[in-house]
Design an enzyme around this catalytic site. Structure first.
Site, mmCIF file in Angstrom:
data_model
loop_
_atom_site.group_PDB
_atom_site.id
_atom_site.type_symbol
_atom_site.label_atom_id
_atom_site.label_comp_id
_atom_site.label_asym_id
_atom_site.label_seq_id
_atom_site.Cartn_x
_atom_site.Cartn_y
_atom_site.Cartn_z
ATOM 1 N N CYS A 100 0.951 -1.291 -0.069
ATOM 2 C CA CYS A 100 -0.193 -0.094 -0.199
ATOM 3 C C CYS A 100 1.014 1.191 0.030
ATOM 4 O O CYS A 100 1.592 1.414 0.937
ATOM 5 C CB CYS A 100 -0.852 0.036 1.282
ATOM 6 S SG CYS A 100 -1.954 1.451 1.212
ATOM 7 N N CYS B 92 -0.506 4.067 2.625
ATOM 8 C CA CYS B 92 -0.651 4.005 4.062
ATOM 9 C C CYS B 92 -0.321 2.491 4.419
ATOM 10 O O CYS B 92 0.783 2.129 4.392
ATOM 11 C CB CYS B 92 -2.030 4.458 4.666
ATOM 12 S SG CYS B 92 -3.222 4.242 3.702
ATOM 13 N N SER B 93 -1.323 1.771 4.759
ATOM 14 C CA SER B 93 -1.201 0.326 5.290
ATOM 15 C C SER B 93 -2.410 -0.450 4.984
ATOM 16 O O SER B 93 -2.849 -1.414 5.733
ATOM 17 C CB SER B 93 -0.866 0.227 6.885
ATOM 18 O OG SER B 93 -1.950 0.966 7.496
ATOM 19 N N CYS B 94 -3.038 -0.055 3.852
ATOM 20 C CA CYS B 94 -4.112 -0.851 3.403
ATOM 21 C C CYS B 94 -3.859 -2.491 3.249
ATOM 22 O O CYS B 94 -2.710 -2.659 2.609
ATOM 23 C CB CYS B 94 -4.861 -0.585 2.203
ATOM 24 S SG CYS B 94 -5.403 1.226 2.381
HETATM 25 FE FE FE Z 1 -3.288 2.102 2.885
#
Ligand code: FE
Length: 228
Positions: free
Chosen positions: A127, A130-132
Site C-alpha cells: 500500500c 498507508c497500510s491497506c
Molecule cells: Fe493504505
C-alpha cells in the site's frame, strides 16, 4: 537508502533482536501515549460524539481484527492448493469462497481480490499510501509493511525487496506490484512447493507464511519447514 526491510528468513533476526525486555520492567503500559495513539483516541471520541458509530461497534471491529491471524489465510490457501474447484471459486468469488470456510467478510468491508502466483507471474502487494491490508482475514499487517522504505521500494525495486526477504525471483518470471487501496485489498495465493504431494491441508498450512500471502516471499518448502 540503506534500510533493509526483510529479515532474510533468518529466525534469529525475527522479532526483538537486540532488544531485551528486562531493560524496562513493567513493559510500556505506563509510558505516555504517542502521537498516533493520541490522534486515534481523539478520532474515536469524535466518531462517537457525532453518532457515526458507538464505542461498542469500534470494540467489535478491533476484536474481529485481533481475532484474525495469518493462520486464517493459511487455511484458505491450503484448501485452494488441495481442491482445484475451491481454488477457482476463491479466484473468481473470493467472498463466497471465504464464507465457505467460515470467514464471512463484514458488510461494507473493502473488496478482496485473490491473485495467484505462478511460474510466469509473481504478484507482490504494497500500500504505497498507508497500510491497506486484508485485515479481516490476516489480522494486522507487519510493521515493515507500513514503513516508508517498503512502501516506496516495493514499487521501484520489487526484486531487490524480495531478495532482502531471502527470495530470488527468476528473471523469466514477470513481477507485478499491486497497490492496495481503501476499497480494494489483495490476498496472494503463493505457489504450492514441490514435494508436497499427499500432504494434508493441515500440513500444507504450516508451509504458508504471512509473507508469502503478501508476495514478498514464497511458501516454505517441506524441507525448510522440518528444519525449523
Ligand atoms: Fe493504505
Amino acid at each position: 537508502m540503506t534500510s533493509n526491510i526483510g529479515n532474510g528468513n533468518d529466525p534469529s533476526q525475527a522479532g526483538h533482536s537486540g532488544h531485551d525486555h528486562a531493560e524496562h520492567p513493567g513493559m510500556a503500559h505506563d509510558e505516555e501515549a504517542g502521537y498516533y495513539a493520541v490522534r486515534a483516541r481523539a478520532m474515536e471520541s469524535l466518531l462517537v460524539e457525532k453518532g457515526i458509530c458507538s464505542p461498542n461497534e469500534i470494540q467489535t471491529m478491533v476484536d474481529r481484527i485481533e481475532a484474525r491471524s495469518p493462520a486464517d489465510g493459511a487455511k484458505v490457501v491450503a484448501r485452494a492448493w488441495s481442491d482445484p474447484a475451491y481454488k477457482s471459486r476463491l479466484l473468481n468469488d473470493p467472498d463466497g469462497a471465504l464464507a465457505d470456510l467460515g470467514y464471512r467478510m463484514p458488510e461494507n468491508s473493502p473488496k478482496l481480490d485473490v491473485v495467484e502466483n505462478t511460474e510466469s507471474i509473481h504478484y507482490l502487494v504494497v500500500c504505497t499510501l498507508c497500510s491497506c491490508y486484508p485485515r479481516n482475514l490476516l489480522g494486522r499487517p507487519p510493521d515493515w509493511y507500513k514503513s516508508l522504505a517498503y512502501r516506496s521500494r516495493a514499487v521501484v525495486d520489487p526484486r531487490g525487496v524480495m531478495r532482502e526477504f531471502g527470495f530470488q525471483v527468476p528473471d523469466s518470471t514477470e513481477v507485478r506490484v499491486l497497490d492496495s487501496t481503501a476499497d480494494l485489498r489483495y490476498l496472494v495465493l503463493p505457489r504450492r512447493p514441490d514435494g508436497t504431494e499427499g500432504m494434508s491441508e493441515e500440513q500444507l498450512a504450516e508451509l504458508i507464511t504471512r509473507d508469502s500471502m503478501i508476495g514478498v516471499s514464497e511458501a516454505r518448502s517441506p524441507q525448510t519447514a522440518t528444519a525449523s
